[in-house]
Scaffold this active site. Structure first.
Site, PDB file in Angstrom:
ATOM      1  N   ARG A  31       0.717  -1.201   0.191  1.00  0.00           N
ATOM      2  CA  ARG A  31       0.073  -0.100  -0.049  1.00  0.00           C
ATOM      3  C   ARG A  31       0.805   1.370  -0.043  1.00  0.00           C
ATOM      4  O   ARG A  31       0.471   2.310   0.566  1.00  0.00           O
ATOM      5  CB  ARG A  31      -0.897  -0.056   1.189  1.00  0.00           C
ATOM      6  CG  ARG A  31      -1.983  -0.991   1.193  1.00  0.00           C
ATOM      7  CD  ARG A  31      -3.191  -0.904   2.429  1.00  0.00           C
ATOM      8  NE  ARG A  31      -3.804  -2.053   2.571  1.00  0.00           N
ATOM      9  CZ  ARG A  31      -4.284  -2.449   3.664  1.00  0.00           C
ATOM     10  NH1 ARG A  31      -3.723  -1.864   4.786  1.00  0.00           N
ATOM     11  NH2 ARG A  31      -4.798  -3.418   3.824  1.00  0.00           N
ATOM     12  N   ARG A  35      -3.140   6.406   1.274  1.00  0.00           N
ATOM     13  CA  ARG A  35      -3.740   7.368   2.077  1.00  0.00           C
ATOM     14  C   ARG A  35      -2.822   8.255   2.759  1.00  0.00           C
ATOM     15  O   ARG A  35      -3.183   9.203   3.256  1.00  0.00           O
ATOM     16  CB  ARG A  35      -5.049   7.058   2.643  1.00  0.00           C
ATOM     17  CG  ARG A  35      -6.227   6.610   1.687  1.00  0.00           C
ATOM     18  CD  ARG A  35      -7.544   6.229   2.681  1.00  0.00           C
ATOM     19  NE  ARG A  35      -7.242   4.802   3.331  1.00  0.00           N
ATOM     20  CZ  ARG A  35      -8.044   4.535   4.169  1.00  0.00           C
ATOM     21  NH1 ARG A  35      -8.996   5.122   4.588  1.00  0.00           N
ATOM     22  NH2 ARG A  35      -7.705   3.093   4.443  1.00  0.00           N
ATOM     23  N   ARG A  44      -7.640  12.038  -4.604  1.00  0.00           N
ATOM     24  CA  ARG A  44      -8.887  11.443  -4.361  1.00  0.00           C
ATOM     25  C   ARG A  44      -9.814  12.514  -4.055  1.00  0.00           C
ATOM     26  O   ARG A  44     -11.078  12.003  -3.972  1.00  0.00           O
ATOM     27  CB  ARG A  44      -8.745  10.372  -3.132  1.00  0.00           C
ATOM     28  CG  ARG A  44      -7.872   9.101  -3.541  1.00  0.00           C
ATOM     29  CD  ARG A  44      -9.003   8.117  -4.125  1.00  0.00           C
ATOM     30  NE  ARG A  44      -9.593   7.428  -2.970  1.00  0.00           N
ATOM     31  CZ  ARG A  44     -10.835   7.815  -3.044  1.00  0.00           C
ATOM     32  NH1 ARG A  44     -11.670   8.750  -3.769  1.00  0.00           N
ATOM     33  NH2 ARG A  44     -11.559   6.887  -1.970  1.00  0.00           N
ATOM     34  N   ASP A  82      -6.542  -2.745  -6.993  1.00  0.00           N
ATOM     35  CA  ASP A  82      -7.203  -3.390  -5.695  1.00  0.00           C
ATOM     36  C   ASP A  82      -7.564  -4.769  -6.205  1.00  0.00           C
ATOM     37  O   ASP A  82      -7.927  -5.181  -7.306  1.00  0.00           O
ATOM     38  CB  ASP A  82      -8.837  -2.608  -5.556  1.00  0.00           C
ATOM     39  CG  ASP A  82      -9.075  -2.907  -4.320  1.00  0.00           C
ATOM     40  OD1 ASP A  82      -8.617  -2.459  -3.221  1.00  0.00           O
ATOM     41  OD2 ASP A  82     -10.070  -3.783  -4.149  1.00  0.00           O
TER      42      ASP A  82
END
Length: 364
Positions: A31, A35, A44, A82
């Site tokens: 990841r 974020r 985003r 994903d």
């Protein structure tokens, strides 16, 4: 095939994945395009999650963000996508609000008839392949590009649970109540995974990783009965297809989170070049179990990144000392994905410590 792309200038992770000794441990984190990065959050603000996945230009932009931020410290990129694009390709609706939600999960085996009888990954997942090709070019040989998919058991569980779950009660009910139907669906998912992974190599991926994020929710017996056969099916058939189609021999990593009980068995039988480790096993013990049959990847607890620089440095030093005992390749990583609240500069410190201590350990 690789001649269409810029020459690779850093092959450290490819050598480690093949079990070679390296001058230091290659490092990346799961990841890593996510974020915790302000530049990711900025994108985003104006784009929905799966819109980013389905738009090659945006997926490339986000994949490149950590490569640009940590120039010279990262040894791999991983395509922004994903694991749930496979259920989508099979005909299921998946939303992200903010976690994954399936408005119409599979309730009984009769619902399997609602899935697409044939999945053409070149049509349904072309956007991933386009993003890989675009990213591979944009990387300009700086680091290799990793492609990935979810493991059949993990995808199966999402498709039945309808999202995340603490108990996996619904998915487990299926394997206990409908064992043969469950095996058939798992194999069906595995075949899509094979096509998807081969397609990613054709598009330019240089390593492949299979994420069995919920492997640890199965007992050893149930893991060997329901998950392992599909994991072996994927590695066997991807490698067979790559050879038959004249594609590059591509190292494959299996990350079966929580299934440390199966490490020795997986090293001997699963057919992967690298086994990823969570943080719940000591590197020395992991290497003792697998010997030099496979390379290892991992395994610092991601939450150490919240503990301050002294804690990060101490944990990295221990990790490097542990993995450098015994023979076999090692790829430095976290024991699971980086979480959203991490300060980007603390991750930079993690990378810098890996560079320093893995090189020192290797040269000692």
């Amino acid at each position: 095939m690789d001649t269409q792309f810029p020459t690779l200038r850093n092959d450290l992770i490819l050598r480690a994945a093949r079990g070679e000794d390296t001058e230091r441990a290659p490092v990346w984190v799961m990841r890593q395009a996510g974020r915790y990065l302000p530049e990711f959050r900025e994108v985003r603000k104006s784009h929905e999650f799966f819109e980013v996945c389905r738009t090659p230009e945006l997926a490339t932009t986000i994949t490149m963000q950590p490569v640009h931020r940590y120039t010279g410290l990262l040894d791999a990129s991983i395509i922004f996508s994903d694991i749930l694009v496979i259920p989508q390709a099979m005909g299921m609706e998946v939303l992200m609000n903010p976690g994954p939600q399936f408005p119409n999960p599979l309730v009984t085996p009769a619902d399997v008839s609602k899935l697409s009888p044939v999945v053409d990954v070149n049509k349904e997942l072309k956007y991933v392949f386009d993003a890989i090709t675009r990213t591979r070019t944009e990387l300009n040989g700086e680091v290799p590009l990793i492609g990935f998919c979810g493991a059949p058991w993990t995808l199966f569980a999402y498709m039945i649970e309808g999202g995340g779950s603490k108990t996996l009660q619904l998915a487990k009910s299926w394997i206990f109540r409908y064992p043969e139907e469950s095996k058939a669906l798992l194999l069906r998912i595995a075949d899509v995974c094979v096509d998807f992974l081969v397609g990613q190599v054709k598009a330019g991926a240089q390593l492949l990783q299979v994420f069995d994020s919920w492997a640890g929710e199965l007992s050893p017996h149930d893991f060997s009965t329901f998950s392992f056969p599909t994991l072996q099916h994927i590695s066997t058939n991807v490698k067979r297809r790559l050879t038959a189609e004249g594609l590059p021999a591509t190292p494959m990593t299996l990350f079966a989170k929580g299934a440390n009980h199966a490490l020795g068995f997986l090293a001997k039988n699963a057919g992967y070049d690298v086994l990823g480790l969570d943080w719940c096993i000591d590197p020395v013990e992991a290497r003792r179990i697998v010997g030099d049959k496979v390379a290892l990847q991992g395994n610092m607890d991601p939450n150490v990144l919240y503990g301050g620089r002294d804690a990060i440095e101490a944990a990295v030093k221990r990790m490097c000392e542990g993995f450098r005992q015994g023979k076999g390749g090692w790829i430095a990583n976290l024991g699971h994905g980086i979480t959203p609240g991490v300060e980007p500069e603390d991750l930079r410190w993690f990378f810098e410590c890996v560079h320093r201590y893995s090189a020192a350990q290797n040269n000692s």
